[in-house]
Design an enzyme around this catalytic site. Structure first.
Site, PDB file in Angstrom:
ATOM      1  CB  SER A 238      -0.898   0.011   1.245  1.00  0.00           C
ATOM      2  OG  SER A 238      -1.492   1.271   1.442  1.00  0.00           O
ATOM      3  CE  LYS A 239      -2.192   6.026  -3.461  1.00  0.00           C
ATOM      4  NZ  LYS A 239      -2.479   6.745  -4.731  1.00  0.00           N
ATOM      5  NE  ARG A 240      -4.761   6.154   1.720  1.00  0.00           N
ATOM      6  CZ  ARG A 240      -5.406   5.682   0.674  1.00  0.00           C
ATOM      7  NH1 ARG A 240      -5.220   4.418   0.317  1.00  0.00           N
ATOM      8  NH2 ARG A 240      -6.233   6.439  -0.031  1.00  0.00           N
ATOM      9  NE  ARG A 241       0.792  -1.925   4.999  1.00  0.00           N
ATOM     10  CZ  ARG A 241      -0.385  -2.223   4.446  1.00  0.00           C
ATOM     11  NH1 ARG A 241      -1.500  -1.785   4.983  1.00  0.00           N
ATOM     12  NH2 ARG A 241      -0.458  -2.952   3.339  1.00  0.00           N
ATOM     13  CB  VAL A 244       4.500   1.067  -3.379  1.00  0.00           C
ATOM     14  CG1 VAL A 244       4.085   0.261  -2.160  1.00  0.00           C
ATOM     15  CG2 VAL A 244       3.738   2.389  -3.441  1.00  0.00           C
TER      16      VAL A 244
END
Length: 472
Positions: A238-241, A244
Site C-alpha cells: 500500500s502506498k499509504r504504508r 512502493v
C-alpha cells in the site's frame, strides 16, 4: 503466443509509478519481445480529478528506466483513453441499438426502498421498462440470468463466475460518458489486444469485460492475472504504508538492472537456483504459464542484496559515474568546490565492495571532502574509551615522520599498539573515529594514505583535544 500478439500496459496517471505496475509491465514486455509482438502503452486518463500531466511523464520515464521505451520496435504508443471517448460512446449506443443495453433511472435510494436493504445490489428493475435516453439515465448492460461466465486464466486456471451474482452493471453514466469497464474493453478491441496480463486485483472486473467483448462481437483475449505483491506482514503493498514507488528506489540508488532482475522474480522463477542474471536471460526463460498463483513477497532486504551484487559487477568507470549524482550538487553534504573526483576515484574501488545502494556512498567518503570529520555520538562513545587519548598520541608520533604508504602506516600503528599492549584492531578504533568520524568504513590505512599526513594529524590532534577538555 504468435508473432501477431499484442499485449498492453494501461496505467492511470494518478501518482508515482508502483513497483507492482513495473512488474506487470516487465511481464508484458517479456512476452511481446519473445514473440516479436507489440507492447502497447495506453494511458487511462479518464479520471480528470486526479490525472496530472507530470504523472504521464513519470510513467514514460519510469518505464524507460527499466528498459521499456519507444527505442525498441516492440513498443507502441502511448495512446490515451480520453482520445477515444467518441468511439466508446458509439460502442455504448451500438449496444443499446442492438438490444444489449438498457437505460435506467434508478438511484441507490430507490433501490434501497424497493429491496429494504442498503446492501443489496441493483435489482434489474429497469431491464424491461423500455426507457429511452434522457439526461441523468444511466445505461446498463444486462447480464445473463442463469449459468456461469467462465474465464480461462493462464495463471489461475478455469474460473466460474455465477451470472446471478453479476448485477446489470452501468456502462455509461447519466451524462453519456462511458465508465471504465466499457472504455477498457472498447480500447482493447480497437487496439487489437490479444493478451491481457495484469494484477490480480482486476480479476473481479474480468467477467464483465468478457461479456462486453462478446457483446461487441469480438473474441475475448487471453487472460492472465498476476499474483498480488505483499509486504513482510503478508499485507498487500500500500502506498499509504509501504514504499512502493519505483522512482523512490531509483532515487535511493537501486540500479535499474537490479530492480528489473528482482521484479521479474516476483511470482515467477526460471526453475533453477540462479537468481542473479541479466534481463536478456530472464526474457528468454520467461513463461507466463509458470507464474505462480501464490502472493509474492516484496522483500526489500533481498532487493538490496541483489543491488549490492549488481553494484559489484560495475566497472570502475561505471561505478564512479553511477555515484556522481550523490557526490556532486545539492545531494552532497559539502560545498560543491570541495569535491575532487580524482580523490574519489582513489577510494572508489574500496567503497564499491561495501555498498548495497548507491546513496550509501556519502557516508563512506564524506570525511574526505568535509573540513572536519562527521560526528556520530554512538561511534565516539564506542571508540573513545579510557586510554584512547594515549593511543591517539602514540599514533600521531608514529605517523609524524617516515613514508606515507599503506605498509608504513600499518607498521607504525602496530608498533604504537604494542606499546599499549593492544591488538591492532583495538588500536585502530579511536584513530578511525578521529580521522573518519565513524567506527565502520573503508580500510583505515588506505583511507589515511588518501587523506594525507597534514589533515590526518590535524584530526588526531582535534580528537585528542576534545578528549582532554574538561567534562569530556
Amino acid at each position: 503466443m504468435s508473432n501477431t500478439s499484442r499485449v498492453r500496459f494501461a496505467p492511470s496517471p494518478t501518482g508515482m509509478f508502483h513497483v507492482g505496475g513495473a512488474r506487470s509491465a516487465l511481464f508484458n514486455w517479456a512476452l511481446a519481445r519473445q514473440h516479436q509482438g507489440r507492447f502497447v502503452l495506453r494511458i487511462e486518463d479518464t479520471d480528470t480529478d486526479r490525472n496530472r500531466p507530470e504523472w504521464v511523464d513519470g510513467i514514460i520515464s519510469a518505464l524507460a528506466a527499466i528498459g521499456i521505451s519507444d527505442k525498441d520496435p516492440a513498443f507502441e504508443g502511448p495512446y490515451f483513453q480520453s482520445h477515444n471517448a467518441e468511439g466508446q460512446r458509439e460502442a455504448a449506443l451500438t449496444l443499446y441499438a442492438d438490444g444489449k443495453a438498457y437505460y435506467c433511472d434508478c438511484t441507490r435510494e430507490k433501490v434501497a426502498q424497493r429491496t429494504g436493504s442498503q446492501q443489496v445490489g441493483y435489482d434489474r428493475y429497469c431491464r424491461d421498462r423500455g426507457l429511452a435516453y434522457e439526461e441523468g439515465r444511466a445505461l446498463r448492460f444486462p447480464t445473463p440470468n442463469e449459468g456461469v461466465t467462465v474465464v480461462d486464466d493462464v495463471v489461475r486456471g478455469r474460473i466460474e463466475f455465477p451470472n446471478d451474482a453479476i448485477e446489470d452493471f452501468v456502462i455509461a453514466r447519466g451524462n453519456g460518458a462511458p465508465v471504465f469497464v466499457l472504455a477498457n474493453a472498447v480500447d482493447d478491441i480497437r487496439e487489437g489486444i490479444t493478451h491481457v496480463i495484469r494484477g490480480e486485483e482486476h480479476l473481479a472486473n474480468t467477467p464483465k469485460q468478457q461479456l462486453l467483448w462478446e457483446a461487441l462481437g469480438a473474441a475475448p483475449p487471453v487472460w492472465a492475472h498476476l499474483p498480488v505483491i505483499v509486504n513482510e506482514k503478508r499485507q498487500k503493498l500500500s502506498k499509504r504504508r509501504d514504499k512502493v514507488a519505483l522512482e523512490d528506489y531509483l532515487a535511493e540508488g537501486y540500479l535499474p538492472q537490479a530492480l528489473v532482475n528482482y521484479l521479474m522474480l516476483l511470482g515467477w522463477g526460471p526453475g533453477d537456483d540462479v537468481e542473479i542474471r541479466p534481463y536478456e536471460e530472464l526474457e528468454a526463460l520467461f513463461r507466463l504459464e509458470d507464474v505462480t498463483r501464490a502472493s509474492a513477497f516484496f522483500d526489500v532486504k533481498k532487493l538490496s542484496a541483489f543491488n549490492g551484487e549488481y553494484i559489484r559487477k560495475l566497472s570502475e568507470e561505471e561505478f564512479v559515474t553511477a555515484c556522481l549524482p550523490w557526490l556532486e550538487g545539492s545531494k552532497a553534504p559539502w560545498a560543491a568546490e570541495a569535491f575532487d573526483e580524482a580523490v574519489f576515484r582513489s577510494v572508489a574501488g574500496l567503497a564499491q565492495t561495501r555498498l548495497t545502494v548507491l546513496a550509501e556512498i556519502v557516508k563512506y567518503v564524506d570525511w574526505l571532502f568535509l573540513d572536519e570529520p562527521p560526528y556520530e555520538e554512538q561511534s565516539w562513545a564506542k571508540a573513545m574509551k579510557p586510554g584512547a587519548e594515549a593511543m591517539l598520541a602514540s599514533a600521531r608520533e608514529a605517523w609524524s615522520e617516515g613514508d606515507w604508504t599503506v605498509e608504513a602506516l600499518k607498521a607504525g600503528l602496530e608498533a604504537a599498539a604494542a606499546e599499549h599492549g593492544l591488538k591492532l584492531g583495538k588500536a585502530q578504533a579511536p584513530v578511525r573515529v578521529a580521522v573518519t568520524g565513524r567506527t565502520v568504513g573503508l580500510p583505515l590505512f588506505e583511507s589515511v594514505q588518501v587523506l594525507g599526513r597534514k589533515r590526518t594529524l590535524a584530526r588526531i590532534d582535534a580528537a585528542a583535544a576534545k578528549l582532554a577538555a574538561p567534562g569530556a
